[in-house]
Design an enzyme around this catalytic site. Sequence first.
Site, PDB file in Angstrom:
ATOM      1  N   CYS A  78     -96.855 -29.115 -22.866  1.00 35.06           N
ATOM      2  CA  CYS A  78     -97.943 -29.666 -22.202  1.00 35.06           C
ATOM      3  C   CYS A  78     -99.172 -29.029 -22.679  1.00 35.06           C
ATOM      4  O   CYS A  78     -99.640 -29.056 -23.635  1.00 35.06           O
ATOM      5  CB  CYS A  78     -97.667 -29.466 -20.734  1.00 35.06           C
ATOM      6  SG  CYS A  78     -98.778 -30.635 -19.705  1.00 35.06           S
ATOM      7  N   HIS A 167     -92.325 -31.872 -19.712  1.00 31.52           N
ATOM      8  CA  HIS A 167     -91.710 -30.510 -18.979  1.00 31.52           C
ATOM      9  C   HIS A 167     -90.413 -30.834 -19.235  1.00 31.52           C
ATOM     10  O   HIS A 167     -89.759 -31.245 -18.484  1.00 31.52           O
ATOM     11  CB  HIS A 167     -91.979 -30.264 -17.872  1.00 31.52           C
ATOM     12  CG  HIS A 167     -93.544 -29.876 -17.510  1.00 31.52           C
ATOM     13  ND1 HIS A 167     -93.906 -28.643 -17.728  1.00 31.52           N
ATOM     14  CD2 HIS A 167     -94.529 -30.637 -17.281  1.00 31.52           C
ATOM     15  CE1 HIS A 167     -95.449 -28.621 -17.767  1.00 31.52           C
ATOM     16  NE2 HIS A 167     -95.737 -29.913 -17.438  1.00 31.52           N
ATOM     17  N   GLU A 169     -87.993 -28.336 -18.744  1.00 29.48           N
ATOM     18  CA  GLU A 169     -87.411 -27.455 -17.739  1.00 29.48           C
ATOM     19  C   GLU A 169     -87.146 -27.807 -16.561  1.00 29.48           C
ATOM     20  O   GLU A 169     -86.317 -27.460 -15.747  1.00 29.48           O
ATOM     21  CB  GLU A 169     -88.441 -26.206 -17.675  1.00 29.48           C
ATOM     22  CG  GLU A 169     -89.657 -26.329 -17.108  1.00 29.48           C
ATOM     23  CD  GLU A 169     -90.802 -27.040 -17.792  1.00 29.48           C
ATOM     24  OE1 GLU A 169     -92.101 -26.764 -17.488  1.00 29.48           O
ATOM     25  OE2 GLU A 169     -90.666 -27.485 -19.068  1.00 29.48           O
ATOM     26  N   SER A 221     -80.315  -3.475   3.388  1.00 22.64           N
ATOM     27  CA  SER A 221     -80.686  -4.395   4.358  1.00 22.64           C
ATOM     28  C   SER A 221     -79.454  -5.305   4.889  1.00 22.64           C
ATOM     29  O   SER A 221     -79.619  -6.208   5.919  1.00 22.64           O
ATOM     30  CB  SER A 221     -81.688  -5.285   3.761  1.00 22.64           C
ATOM     31  OG  SER A 221     -81.203  -6.359   2.785  1.00 22.64           O
ATOM     32  N   GLY A 222     -78.488  -5.363   4.146  1.00 19.30           N
ATOM     33  CA  GLY A 222     -77.391  -6.260   4.513  1.00 19.30           C
ATOM     34  C   GLY A 222     -77.467  -7.381   3.635  1.00 19.30           C
ATOM     35  O   GLY A 222     -76.295  -8.331   3.574  1.00 19.30           O
ATOM     36  N   GLY A 223     -78.511  -7.735   2.898  1.00 21.36           N
ATOM     37  CA  GLY A 223     -78.652  -8.876   2.269  1.00 21.36           C
ATOM     38  C   GLY A 223     -78.198  -8.713   0.701  1.00 21.36           C
ATOM     39  O   GLY A 223     -77.738  -7.648   0.248  1.00 21.36           O
ATOM     40  N   VAL A 224     -78.123  -9.832  -0.212  1.00 23.27           N
ATOM     41  CA  VAL A 224     -77.613  -9.854  -1.392  1.00 23.27           C
ATOM     42  C   VAL A 224     -78.280  -8.901  -2.470  1.00 23.27           C
ATOM     43  O   VAL A 224     -77.847  -8.000  -3.128  1.00 23.27           O
ATOM     44  CB  VAL A 224     -77.389 -11.199  -1.951  1.00 23.27           C
ATOM     45  CG1 VAL A 224     -78.770 -11.861  -2.109  1.00 23.27           C
ATOM     46  CG2 VAL A 224     -76.779 -11.312  -3.245  1.00 23.27           C
ATOM     47  N   ASP A 225     -79.842  -8.862  -2.501  1.00 19.62           N
ATOM     48  CA  ASP A 225     -80.643  -8.189  -3.282  1.00 19.62           C
ATOM     49  C   ASP A 225     -80.296  -6.718  -3.261  1.00 19.62           C
ATOM     50  O   ASP A 225     -79.880  -6.088  -4.098  1.00 19.62           O
ATOM     51  CB  ASP A 225     -82.016  -8.535  -3.067  1.00 19.62           C
ATOM     52  CG  ASP A 225     -82.501  -9.955  -3.376  1.00 19.62           C
ATOM     53  OD1 ASP A 225     -81.590 -10.475  -4.228  1.00 19.62           O
ATOM     54  OD2 ASP A 225     -83.443 -10.203  -2.973  1.00 19.62           O
ATOM     55  N   SER A 226     -80.410  -6.040  -1.891  1.00 22.03           N
ATOM     56  CA  SER A 226     -80.314  -4.760  -1.936  1.00 22.03           C
ATOM     57  C   SER A 226     -78.799  -4.290  -2.208  1.00 22.03           C
ATOM     58  O   SER A 226     -78.557  -3.007  -2.689  1.00 22.03           O
ATOM     59  CB  SER A 226     -80.675  -4.229  -0.334  1.00 22.03           C
ATOM     60  OG  SER A 226     -80.056  -4.889   0.546  1.00 22.03           O
ATOM     61  N   SER A 227     -77.778  -5.210  -1.797  1.00 21.15           N
ATOM     62  CA  SER A 227     -76.501  -4.833  -1.793  1.00 21.15           C
ATOM     63  C   SER A 227     -76.052  -4.816  -3.353  1.00 21.15           C
ATOM     64  O   SER A 227     -75.391  -4.069  -3.818  1.00 21.15           O
ATOM     65  CB  SER A 227     -75.542  -6.016  -0.978  1.00 21.15           C
ATOM     66  OG  SER A 227     -75.642  -5.828   0.093  1.00 21.15           O
TER      67      SER A 227
END
Length: 509
Positions: A78, A167, A169, A221-227
Site C-alpha cells: 500500500c 493488503h 495480511e 496472576s493465574g493468567g496465561v502470560d505470567s504462567s
Amino acid sequence: MEKIVVFDFGSQYTQLIGRRLREIGVFSEIIPFHASLKLDNSIKGIVLSGSPASVLEEAAPQFPIDAFIGKVPILAVCYGAQYIAQQLGGKVERSQKREYGRALLSNVQTSGIFEGIAEGSQVWMSHGDTILQLPEAAASIASTHDIPIAAYEINGQQQPVTALQFHPEVYHSSDGLTMLKNWAFNICNCSGNWTPAAFVDSTVQQLKSTIGSDNVVLGLSGGVDSSVAALLLHKAIGQQLHCIFVDNGLLRKNEFHDVLESYKDLGLNVKGVDASEHFLSELKGISDPEKKRKTIGRVFIEVFEAEANAIDNVKWLAQGTIYPDVIESVSVYGPSVTIKSHHNVGGLPEKLNLKIVEPLNKIFKDEVRRVGAELDLPKDILHRHPFPGPGLAIRILGDITPDNVRLLQEADHIYTSSLKETGLYDKIWQAGAILLPIKSVGVMGDERTYEQVVALRAVTSTDGMTADWYDFPTSFLRKVSNDIINQVKGINRVVYDISSKPPATIEWE
C-alpha cells in the site's frame, strides 16, 4: 535466527503482517519506519507497511530506500508500494476511483508472489492514492477492475522489489497467506524454522546466560502470560525463580486456592499472599474507576515489595510483557509523541532497583498459547479468558464492599461454570458478570424484593482490539438467569450486554 523486518509506517494492519509471517514459521520483527537497521545475514527480507498518510503530503513519512533496494528482497504494501514508485520516478496521484474493501485481481502474472494465484482472487484494498505510472525498471503484475496497477515488480537487480496496493495480511484477502508464503520462501529463501519448540530452546539458553546465578522474582496472576513466562524461567533457572501470587480480594470465587493448586504440579516455587483485607480496606468508599485502578496498583506494589525484599540475592524482576505491549510503547511518529509504558507492574522496577527480564516480549498472544502448550501448561490456565488486572473491582460499578464482592463472585461462578458445562467457554474470547450500582423491584413467592442487578457480558475477538457480543441460545441465558436469581440472595434481575467494541469496550470500567 533468520528474520523478516517490518518497517511500520503507522498502518492499523502492521501487527497483522508480523503475525501472518510468524504463522508460516518465519520470525518477524516490527520497527518504526524511522529506526535504523544494519543489514546482516540473518535478515532475509524487509516489508514496508501501509500508512494512514499519503505520499503526496508534505509531511509524508520518508524512508531511505537506497539503503535496501537491490541488497535484500523488499515487499512494499500500500503506502510502501506508492512510496517506492514515487521515489523511483513513477507517478502517484489522488485516486479518481478510490478502492476500499473487496476487489478481484485480474491480469495476474502467475509467478513470484502470485505463483498458484488464479484470476479473480479476492483482495482487500484500502487506499486513496493510486499509482498511475510505474518507474522505468518496474512492471505491472496484477490489476483490478478499477486500478490498472494493483501490484508491480522491479527485477532488474540482484534482489527484487515486490509491491502490492492491497493488503495480503488481512483475512479478506483470500489468497493472502499463500502470497506471503511465496514471497518468504521462494523469494526471500526463508527456511520456516520459527516454531514454539525452537523459541523455547533459544529462550531458555538466553535466560540461562543472562541471569546466571541471580534470583528472579515474578508476580503471577493465574493468567496465561505470567504462567508461560514462569515456566520458561523455571526451565532455565529452576528454584532461582521466586513467584508471588497475591490475593487482592478481587479474584473470582475460589481462584486463589485453585490457581495455587494448579501450580503445584508444575514444580514452580510459588508463594501465595492473602492481602484481601488490606486491599478492600484501602478501596473502601472509592467508586471512581481510575481511582480504583490507582489504589489497587499502589497497594499491590506495597505488598509485592515487602515479599520481594524478603528474598535473598534478587537481581531481576520478571514480567509477562508480550510483543504487542512493546510495539505499542514505541511511537511510529518519533520520540516527541507521548507513548504508553509497556511495563505490566508500573513503578516496581525503579522501586525495587531490579533489572527487568521479559521472556515473552518477542511473541504475540496466540504464540504465547502455543509456547504454553509446548511447555505442557494445564489447559485450564492455557485457555483461560483474559481477566482484568484490577479484577472484579472494575466489574463492580460503584463502591467495593465485601458484600458486593461476594455477590459478584457467586453470580460470576454460576455464569462461568455454565459456560464450561455447555462447551461454550472455548468459543468465547472473554466473559464475565458485572454488578450494577442500581436496585430493581422484584417478587419472590409472595414477597416484594428490592435487590441488585447483574449484567452478563460475553464477546468474541481475535486480539481484543475489536469484539462482538456472543449470540447465546435463549435457553442458555434463561437457565443462567434463573440459577443466579435463585441461588444468589441479593440479586433479583439479570440482563445481557449486546454492545460491540467499538463503540463499547469489553469491560464496563
